[in-house]
Scaffold this motif. Structure first.
Motif, PDB file in Angstrom:
ATOM      1  N   VAL A  18      13.869   7.525   7.731  1.00 22.81           N
ATOM      2  CA  VAL A  18      12.586   8.613   7.913  1.00 22.81           C
ATOM      3  C   VAL A  18      12.791   9.065   9.223  1.00 22.81           C
ATOM      4  O   VAL A  18      12.719  10.370   9.636  1.00 22.81           O
ATOM      5  N   SER A  38       4.695   3.078   6.778  1.00 22.76           N
ATOM      6  CA  SER A  38       3.822   4.024   6.881  1.00 22.76           C
ATOM      7  C   SER A  38       3.662   4.922   5.724  1.00 22.76           C
ATOM      8  O   SER A  38       2.653   5.343   5.384  1.00 22.76           O
ATOM      9  N   ALA A  39       4.782   5.302   5.057  1.00 26.60           N
ATOM     10  CA  ALA A  39       4.922   5.931   3.710  1.00 26.60           C
ATOM     11  C   ALA A  39       3.975   5.561   2.494  1.00 26.60           C
ATOM     12  O   ALA A  39       3.118   6.172   2.233  1.00 26.60           O
ATOM     13  N   GLU A  40       3.937   4.136   2.472  1.00 24.56           N
ATOM     14  CA  GLU A  40       3.233   3.650   1.295  1.00 24.56           C
ATOM     15  C   GLU A  40       1.937   3.626   1.604  1.00 24.56           C
ATOM     16  O   GLU A  40       0.970   3.982   0.886  1.00 24.56           O
ATOM     17  N   ALA A  47       5.149   8.896  11.018  1.00 28.57           N
ATOM     18  CA  ALA A  47       5.560   8.733   9.717  1.00 28.57           C
ATOM     19  C   ALA A  47       6.456   7.823   9.680  1.00 28.57           C
ATOM     20  O   ALA A  47       6.999   7.379   8.499  1.00 28.57           O
ATOM     21  N   SER A  48       7.450   7.784  10.616  1.00 27.29           N
ATOM     22  CA  SER A  48       8.777   6.956  10.602  1.00 27.29           C
ATOM     23  C   SER A  48       8.425   5.444  10.762  1.00 27.29           C
ATOM     24  O   SER A  48       9.553   4.709  10.581  1.00 27.29           O
ATOM     25  N   ARG A  65       0.229   5.738   3.710  1.00 31.88           N
ATOM     26  CA  ARG A  65      -0.335   6.897   3.754  1.00 31.88           C
ATOM     27  C   ARG A  65      -0.578   7.477   2.231  1.00 31.88           C
ATOM     28  O   ARG A  65      -1.443   8.361   1.955  1.00 31.88           O
ATOM     29  N   SER A  66       0.326   7.171   1.512  1.00 31.04           N
ATOM     30  CA  SER A  66       0.451   7.426   0.172  1.00 31.04           C
ATOM     31  C   SER A  66      -1.017   7.102  -0.714  1.00 31.04           C
ATOM     32  O   SER A  66      -1.434   7.589  -1.541  1.00 31.04           O
TER      33      SER A  66
END
Length: 512
Positions: free
Chosen positions: A193, A450-452, A445-446, A454-455
């Motif tokens: 990321v 975090s991606a999971e 976001a990195s 936020r998703s």
């Protein structure tokens, strides 16, 4: 605005959207809805819009007290500036480069050029060797002798750097840059990321240094680019963007109300109800004949709601309206403080530490410093021989050292830190004026996971008709992420209002 089919324009004119939060995400989302003719109201708790983009005045000089620049990646911020007629105000920072302070046995030195997030492409480079020493250089060289990793083998940037190049590269180069940029430890940063393609390049080249060189490109010009050069600012400060957005919203008939604290958001059938309270000071100063603000309580109905607040505030407001959101994982965001100082010191005229200073974690109380008048020529001209420096405190998992101080003590600490970081003696007599800003900094976001997270939160929000949530806690930090995300979410919401259901396909453009 591009002409709309009569029936579509009529439908848009009948739709009411309330945006809660007047930061950059909320204003951009409001603009996207207003462009197609929807009636939009923005409610901002502060006494002015802008959020993390804010200004202050120091002895007659208007300066940024929040975000002072934006990343150029993607081109989305510049595109918005051009739409708003601000293209002629776009400026680039000076090429002086940044310094690193708190280096054991060295003190301070220019931050090496040609790396990625502090990872050097050549450990034998003089500016790298000066910071990590010969022992660090030879340990970093082991990277070229070790077997290459398979893609995705190491997710953590910090662990990847430590295993390939050793502790000195990690602690003295990567940690200062990552902490300064993301307010997070490199151990918590997702490699792919933060530096897309780095793992794949490592696999191809066989070393981390080789991967950095590949991503930096073969061009000597790119290899010599100074750290932090991929940003731009605005002459007069980033708040001119907020001014332009507010002026544009006014043309679209958007009602922006400040000093309004939203207390509750509920859904009744197909409609939304927003209850709020106008700032007590605004109510007290109002004439009793002014029906618009004579009452402290506000109650508004809408077809849709866009929440553009911090994560904590959004979760609290949507506890009943979006119960699935409460089931997703939340995170405590750090409180960051920036002390902006106006000082008089001829010793700073030569920009002795370039445009700013990062610190080796644990070496100073401050996280970083920006010598703003050395970085931005327009501000140097406005300052008339004086200097503006910004001192930052606080990081992920670390309370800002100034958090419990009063303004005077915080300014004194910032002055002492600035003196040490810049290598120039600065005393009380040199301080002309100061300003203190506090921010809740969303998790980058990195950060790993975090991606999971936020998703999951976004899925919970999208499951509620007529609701969107925008802002850094879902988009990632920085205008280059917040602005396009806000536009995308607003487009999804307005499509569902105008066409019914979710936005599953192309729609006619709605251009300003």
């Amino acid at each position: 605005m591009t002409a709309q089919p009569p029936d579509l324009a009529a439908r848009a004119a009948q739709k009411n959207v309330i945006v809660i939060g007047g930061g950059i995400g909320g204003l951009v989302a409001a603009r996207e809805c207003a462009k197609v003719g929807m009636k939009v109201t923005v409610l901002e708790a502060d006494d002015s819009a802008g959020g993390a983009i804010r200004r202050t005045e120091l002895d007659g000089i208007v300066v940024d007290a929040g975000a002072e620049s934006y990343a150029t990646r993607g081109g989305t911020v510049r595109a918005l500036l051009e739409e708003l007629g601000l293209a002629d105000r776009i400026v680039t920072p000076a090429s002086g480069g940044a310094w690193l302070a708190g280096i054991p046995g060295v003190g301070a030195a220019p931050l090496p050029v040609g790396g990625i997030l502090g990872i050097p492409g050549n450990a034998f480079q003089d500016d790298v060797r000066r910071i990590i020493g010969w022992s660090g250089v030879w340990r970093a060289y082991v990277d070229r002798l070790r077997p290459p990793l398979t893609i995705g083998h190491t997710q953590s940037l910090g662990r990847l750097v430590s295993s390939r190049m050793g502790a000195k590269v990690h602690d003295r180069l990567v940690a200062p840059v990552v902490t300064g940029v993301y307010s997070a430890s490199p151990d918590d940063i997702d490699v792919e990321v933060a530096a897309p393609g780095l793992s794949a390049a490592l696999t191809r080249t066989g070393s981390l240094a080789g991967a950095v060189q590949v991503l930096r490109g073969e061009s000597a010009e790119r290899a010599k680019a100074a750290p932090g050069s991929a940003v731009e600012g605005l002459r007069g400060g980033m708040s001119t963007l907020i001014d332009a957005l507010l002026a544009d919203l006014a043309k679209f008939g958007v009602d922006v109300q400040t000093g309004v604290q939203v207390a509750a958001v509920t859904r009744d059938g197909q409609r939304w109800l927003v209850r709020a309270n106008k700032d007590a000071a605004a109510v007290a100063s109002a004439s009793v004949d002014d029906e618009e603000i004579a009452s402290e309580a506000i109650e508004l109905g809408a077809d849709a709601v866009i929440v553009a607040t911090s994560e904590d505030a959004a979760r609290q407001l949507l506890a009943d309206a979006a119960p699935a959101l409460a089931e997703t994982r939340s995170i405590t965001s750090p409180e960051i403080e920036i002390l902006t100082l106006l000082v008089s010191s001829p010793a700073l005229d030569s920009a002795p530490r370039g445009t700013g200073v990062l610190t080796v974690p644990g070496s100073f109380t401050a996280k970083a410093l920006t010598h703003s008048t050395a970085k931005w020529s327009w501000l140097s001209e406005a300052a008339g021989g004086r200097h503006v420096v910004r001192v930052s405190f606080g990081a992920q998992g670390e309370l800002a050292a100034t958090a419990t101080m009063n303004d005077e003590d915080a300014a004194q600490l910032a002055l002492r830190e600035a003196s040490a970081l810049l290598g120039v003696s600065l005393g009380d007599a040199d301080l002309i004026a100061s300003h203190r800003s506090r921010f809740t900094q969303s998790q980058p976001a990195s950060v790993i996971g975090s991606a999971e997270r936020r998703s999951a939160a976004r899925t919970a929000v999208r499951g509620v008709p007529g609701l969107a949530v925008v802002g850094a806690w879902l988009a990632g930090t920085g205008l280059a992420q917040v602005i396009p995300d806000a536009a995308k979410e607003a487009d999804r919401l307005r499509a569902s209002l105008l066409w019914g259901g979710e936005d599953t396909g192309p729609r006619p453009p709605a251009e300003a």
